[in-house]
Design a protein around this motif. Structure first.
Motif, short mmCIF file in Angstrom:
data_model
loop_
_atom_site.label_atom_id
_atom_site.label_comp_id
_atom_site.label_asym_id
_atom_site.label_seq_id
_atom_site.Cartn_x
_atom_site.Cartn_y
_atom_site.Cartn_z
N GLY A 9 0.82 -1.20 0.00
CA GLY A 9 0.00 0.00 0.00
C GLY A 9 0.85 1.26 0.00
N GLY A 10 0.20 2.40 -0.18
CA GLY A 10 0.93 3.66 -0.16
C GLY A 10 0.09 4.80 -0.68
N LEU A 11 0.75 5.92 -0.89
CA LEU A 11 0.12 7.13 -1.40
C LEU A 11 0.50 7.30 -2.86
N VAL A 12 -0.50 7.37 -3.72
CA VAL A 12 -0.27 7.54 -5.15
C VAL A 12 -1.21 8.61 -5.68
N GLN A 13 -0.97 9.01 -6.92
CA GLN A 13 -1.83 9.99 -7.56
C GLN A 13 -2.86 9.29 -8.44
N LEU A 18 -0.74 0.46 -8.59
CA LEU A 18 -0.19 -0.04 -7.33
C LEU A 18 -0.41 -1.54 -7.30
N ARG A 19 0.54 -2.24 -6.71
CA ARG A 19 0.45 -3.70 -6.64
C ARG A 19 0.48 -4.11 -5.18
N LEU A 20 -0.60 -4.72 -4.75
CA LEU A 20 -0.69 -5.23 -3.38
C LEU A 20 -0.36 -6.72 -3.37
N SER A 21 0.33 -7.14 -2.33
CA SER A 21 0.63 -8.55 -2.16
C SER A 21 0.15 -9.02 -0.80
N CYS A 22 -0.16 -10.28 -0.74
CA CYS A 22 -0.58 -10.90 0.52
C CYS A 22 0.17 -12.22 0.65
N ALA A 23 0.94 -12.34 1.71
CA ALA A 23 1.70 -13.56 1.97
C ALA A 23 0.96 -14.39 3.01
N ALA A 24 0.81 -15.67 2.72
CA ALA A 24 0.09 -16.57 3.61
C ALA A 24 1.04 -17.58 4.22
N GLU A 89 -11.54 7.61 -5.18
CA GLU A 89 -12.53 6.78 -4.50
C GLU A 89 -12.03 5.37 -4.21
N ASP A 90 -10.85 5.02 -4.70
CA ASP A 90 -10.24 3.74 -4.34
C ASP A 90 -9.52 3.82 -2.99
N THR A 91 -9.44 5.00 -2.41
CA THR A 91 -8.79 5.17 -1.12
C THR A 91 -9.50 4.36 -0.04
N ALA A 92 -8.74 3.49 0.62
CA ALA A 92 -9.31 2.60 1.63
C ALA A 92 -8.19 1.76 2.24
N VAL A 93 -8.54 1.05 3.28
CA VAL A 93 -7.67 -0.01 3.78
C VAL A 93 -8.04 -1.28 3.02
N TYR A 94 -7.05 -1.92 2.45
CA TYR A 94 -7.26 -3.14 1.66
C TYR A 94 -6.84 -4.35 2.47
N TYR A 95 -7.72 -5.35 2.49
CA TYR A 95 -7.50 -6.56 3.26
C TYR A 95 -7.50 -7.78 2.34
N CYS A 96 -6.64 -8.73 2.60
CA CYS A 96 -6.79 -10.02 1.96
C CYS A 96 -7.41 -10.99 2.96
N ALA A 97 -8.10 -11.98 2.44
CA ALA A 97 -8.84 -12.91 3.27
C ALA A 97 -8.88 -14.28 2.62
N TRP A 112 -8.17 -13.27 8.02
CA TRP A 112 -7.96 -11.91 7.52
C TRP A 112 -6.56 -11.42 7.86
N GLY A 113 -6.02 -10.61 6.96
CA GLY A 113 -4.80 -9.90 7.28
C GLY A 113 -5.12 -8.62 8.04
N GLN A 114 -4.07 -7.88 8.36
CA GLN A 114 -4.23 -6.65 9.13
C GLN A 114 -4.60 -5.46 8.25
N GLY A 115 -4.41 -5.59 6.97
CA GLY A 115 -4.77 -4.52 6.05
C GLY A 115 -3.59 -3.64 5.68
N THR A 116 -3.70 -3.01 4.52
CA THR A 116 -2.69 -2.06 4.07
C THR A 116 -3.41 -0.85 3.49
N GLN A 117 -2.95 0.33 3.85
CA GLN A 117 -3.62 1.57 3.45
C GLN A 117 -3.23 1.95 2.03
N VAL A 118 -4.25 2.25 1.24
CA VAL A 118 -4.05 2.81 -0.10
C VAL A 118 -4.73 4.17 -0.12
N THR A 119 -3.96 5.18 -0.48
CA THR A 119 -4.49 6.53 -0.58
C THR A 119 -4.20 7.07 -1.96
#
Length: 122
Positions: A9-13, A18-24, A89-97, A112-119
């Motif tokens: 996650g992070g701050l983008v324009q 952006l590429r989110l990953s979730c490690a299990a 409007e995609d700004t949110a905390v993103y969770y994998c599950a 559930w994971g703890q989430g990652t912020q996307v702004t």
């Protein structure tokens, strides 16, 4: 038990990618369908995308169709969400599950994971 940890996650324009990953870790990753959800302040948790056990089928929420791509690598126990053409409007905390069966309802997911912020700034 399955432990999930999101990253990327992070701050983008607006318009960026952006590429989110979730490690299990824990139980056999390929036993689970994997989903991505997001939650913005004051809003319900929203289904973004899901992928079945071996990656044969993918599902997307309306907000993700045509812009986001979910994929998984069972050898690396990871699931990825590639997000293109991001909007404020995609700004949110993103969770994998993880769930034993595919669902688009967050209540059906067991882990559930703890989430990652996307702004996304305009």
């Amino acid at each position: 038990q399955v432990q999930l940890a999101e990253s990327g996650g992070g701050l983008v324009q607006a318009g960026d990618s952006l590429r989110l990953s979730c490690a299990a870790s824990g139980r056999t990753f390929s036993d689970y369908c994997m989903g991505w959800f997001r939650q913005a302040p004051g809003k319900e948790r929203e289904f973004v995308a899901a992928i079945t056990w071996m990656g044969a089928s993918t599902y997307y929420g309306d907000s993700a169709k045509g812009r986001f791509t979910i994929s998984r690598d069972n050898a690396k126990n990871t699931v990825t969400l590639q997000m293109n053409q991001l909007k404020p409007e995609d700004t949110a905390v993103y969770y994998c599950a993880a769930a034993m069966q595919y669902h688009n309802d967050p209540w059906a997911y067991d882990y559930w994971g703890q989430g990652t912020q996307v702004t996304v700034s305009s």
